[in-house]
Design a protein around this motif. Structure first.
Motif: not given
Length: 550
Positions: A86-89, A273-274, A288-290
Motif C-alpha cells: 500500500l503506497f503513500q499516494n 487498502i481493499a 506512510e499510507p496516512l
C-alpha cells in the motif's frame, strides 16, 4: 500468516549504507512499524522484504520460504512473495471505477490453486440464501428510497453483504420478486430451491458417470483423493467473492460505481487498502499510507487499521516517521537511525525503557527532559549527582542490587561492531538540552569520564506541588483543556512537564517541582546506553548538606 526473518541484511551504494547489518524477526500476526527520521532506511527495509529492492547481502525468509539469500543466489520476485503493498499516494487508476480498480489486480493473479466446480458453488450459495426468504424480503425493503421505490443495486448489495455471496447470486435472488405485494414467499423460495436441487443433481450425476469425485466444498478430487491443483487465474466467482469480502471489511460497498475523483481522501484510502487486501496477501506492507490525510481523518484511519489488523489476522509492516502513529498502531516498534536498528520492542517498553539516548529523545511528545550530570555511586548503591546549576541530586536505582560495573560490562559485550567502510559513519547522538541562554564558549569535544551520566525524565513524571524540593519559574504554559504543557526555568535550564486538568499558569509564577515514581532514566554518557531506571530526589545546597534517601 507467516513470520518474517531478516538476517544480517545490508544495503549499500558504494560506501553509503542505507541499511547496516539488520537482523530482526517479525512474528506471525504482528503489526510492526518501521520508525525513524527521514533517510534512516525504513522504506528501503520495507522494499527489500517485499522484493522491490535487492539487498547487497543477507538472508530474508517469509514463512518457510527463503525469498532472498545472497550466498545461495536466491532472489524470489515480488510477484511470488504473496505480499500486498500500500503506497503513500494510493495509486488508484483515475479512469476506472472503484470496482474496476479492485478487480484489476485480482484479474492478474495467477498461481497454483484448487480446481472447483463453480456451478455447484453458486447453486449451494443460492440454496443457502433461499433458506431465509423472509430475511431477503427484509433486506430488499431496507433498500427502498424515500419514495418507496426499491433500488436494485442497493438491494443486491445488501443481500451480498448479509449472506456473503457473490453479486450475480444475490442478483438472481432479487429477480425472484420475493418482496412484491401479495407474493407467497415460501412458495417462490421452494420452487427456486427445487430447480436448484435438480440442476445440482444433474451436474453431480455427470461427474459420477466419469468416475470423478468432489468434496463438500465442490473441489474436484484426484485419484489420490486430494483436491486437484492447477496453475490458473481466479474465476469470475472467486474474483467477485474476494472483492465483496474486501468491500465489506472496508465498508466501501456503496462506492463500487464511483471514480476516485468522486471520493474523499479517506474513501480513496479505503479503496486502496481493499485493493491490496482482496488477493489475500500473506503480509501487508504500508509505506506512510496516512500522510496525505488531514489530522482528524488520520486519527479515524488509525482506528480502522487497528481494527483491520485484528479482523484479517494478517501480518502488517508499516513505515512511518510519526512516532504517535507508531505508538498507537504497533505491537512492536522497529526504530532505525542511519540504517542501524536502535531498538525493537513493544511501544510501551520503547517509551518507558529506551535502549539509548536517541530512542529516548525520538519517542515521546513532549520530548524527554535530559540533563547532563556528574557524580558517583555511593556505598548504598545510590548515585550522588551535581545537576542544574549547582543543585545536588540523589538517584535511587529501581533495582536495589544494581551493579554498575556488571551493567557496563554487559553493554560493552553486546555493543555493535563498527562498520569500517561505512561512509555515513555512526557517531554519538547529538542530543539537545534546552537552555534559556546559550553559553558563548562551547567545547565541541568535551572530556567525558566514567563519572558522567545523562538523566532522562518524561514530562508526566515531573510534578508541581508544595512538597517539591526544586524551585522553578513558569517560562510558558499551553493549556489544551484536558491538560497543560508547561515549561519551567531552573537556573539556565528549561524543563517540560504535563499537568492534567483544566489549569493555567501565568508566566513568571514560582512553583516547586518534584519527580514521581521510579521511571527516571539513567544513561551512560560515554556509550549513550541506558543503565537503569530509578527515582530522583533533588535538594539545593552543598554536597555535605544533601540528604540520603531512605
Amino acid at each position: 500468516m507467516p513470520k518474517i526473518t531478516l538476517e544480517h541484511i545490508n544495503k549499500k551504494w558504494g560506501g553509503y549504507y542505507g541499511v547496516d547489518d539488520l537482523s530482526m524477526t517479525i512474528e506471525d500476526n504482528a503489526f510492526v512499524t518501521l520508525l525513524g527520521p527521514s533517510g534512516c532506511g525504513k522504506t528501503t527495509t520495507l522494499r527489500m522484504i517485499a522484493g522491490l529492492e535487492t539487498p547487497t547481502s543477507g538472508r530474508i525468509t517469509i514463512g518457510d520460504t527463503v525469498v532472498f539469500d545472497s550466498d545461495a543466489g536466491i532472489n524470489v520476485s515480488a510477484s511470488k512473495r504473496h505480499v500486498g503493498f500500500l503506497f503513500q499516494n494510493y495509486a488508484l487508476w483515475p479512469n476506472m471505477t472503484v470496482y474496476q480498480n479492485i478487480v484489476f489486480g485480482l484479474k492478474n493473479v495467477k498461481e497454483e490453486m484448487d480446481v472447483y466446480e463453480w456451478k455447484l458453488v453458486r447453486l449451494a450459495d443460492l440454496l443457502r440464501v433461499l433458506e431465509k426468504p423472509a430475511k431477503v424480503v427484509s433486506l430488499i425493503e431496507d433498500a427502498k428510497d424515500k419514495n418507496g421505490i426499491v433500488k436494485m443495486d442497493s438491494a443486491v448489495l445488501k443481500i451480498t453483504d448479509f449472506f456473503e455471496v457473490s453479486y450475480p447470486t444475490a442478483k438472481k435472488v432479487f429477480k425472484l420478486g420475493l418482496e412484491k405485494e401479495g407474493a407467497d414467499i415460501e412458495a417462490i423460495a421452494n420452487d427456486a430451491k427445487a430447480k436448484a436441487y435438480a440442476e445440482s443433481d444433474a451436474i453431480l450425476a455427470k461427474y459420477k458417470a466419469k468416475g470423478v469425485k468432489l468434496d463438500e466444498k465442490f473441489r474436484i478430487l484426484g485419484e489420490d483423493g486430494k483436491p486437484l491443483v492447477k496453475d490458473r487465474k481466479l474465476s469470475p466467482e472467486e474474483i467477485d467473492l474476494k472483492l465483496r469480502a474486501a468491500a465489506r471489511t472496508l465498508k466501501i460497498g456503496q462506492f463500487m460505481d464511483r471514480y476516485p475523483a468522486e471520493l474523499s481522501g479517506g474513501q480513496q484510502q479505503r479503496v486502496a487498502i481493499a485493493r491490496t487486501l482482496a488477493p489475500g496477501p500473506k503480509v501487508l506492507f504500508m509505506d506512510e499510507p496516512l500522510s496525505n490525510l488531514d489530522a482528524k481523518l488520520r486519527l479515524e484511519m488509525r482506528s480502522e487499521l487497528k481494527r483491520l489488523h485484528m479482523e484479517t489476522g494478517a501480518t502488517f509492516v508499516y513505515v512511518t516517521h510519526d512516532q504517535l502513529e507508531a505508538m498507537t498502531l504497533a505491537t512492536k516498534i522497529c526504530l532505525i537511525s542511519n540504517g542501524v536498528l536502535q531498538q525493537y520492542e513493544s511501544p510501551l517498553e520503547t517509551y518507558h525503557r529506551p535502549a539509548n539516548l536517541f530512542t529516548a529523545d525520538f519517542i515521546g511528545n513532549p520530548a524527554v527532559n535530559l540533563a547532563e550530570v556528574h557524580g558517583r555511586q555511593n556505598a548504598k548503591g545510590q548515585f550522588e549527582f551535581d545537576i542544574w546549576d549547582g543543585h545536588k541530586a540523589i538517584f535511587i536505582p529501581r533495582d536495589e542490587n544494581f551493579d554498575l560495573a556488571a551493567k557496563r560490562a554487559e553493554l560493552e559485550a553486546n555493543a555493535r561492531p563498527i562498520t569500517a567502510d561505512k561512509a555515513n559513519k555512526d557517531g554519538p547522538f547529538p542530543y539537545k538540552i534546552p537552555l534559556i541562554k546559550q553559553p558563548v564558549d562551547v567545547s565541541d569535544n568535551p572530556v567525558i569520564t566514567d563519572d558522567d551520566y545523562v538523566i532522562g525524565i518524561r514530562s508526566e513524571y515531573l510534578t508541581i506541588n508544595e512538597g517539591g524540593t526544586l524551585e522553578a519559574d513558569v517560562y510558558s504554559a499551553m493549556p489544551t483543556g484536558k491538560e497543560t504543557t508547561i515549561r519551567l526555568e531552573v537556573g539556565n535550564f528549561l524543563l517540560t512537564g504535563d499537568v492534567f486538568g483544566a489549569i493555567d499558569y501565568p508566566i513568571g509564577t514560582k512553583v516547586k517541582l518534584g519527580f514521581s515514581g521510579h521511571h527516571v532514566m539513567l544513561f551512560d554518557r560515554k556509550s549513550q546506553k541506558l543503565l537503569t531506571l530509578g527515582a530522583l530526589e533533588v535538594v539545593s545546597g552543598k554536597a555535605e548538606e544533601a540528604k540520603t534517601a531512605e
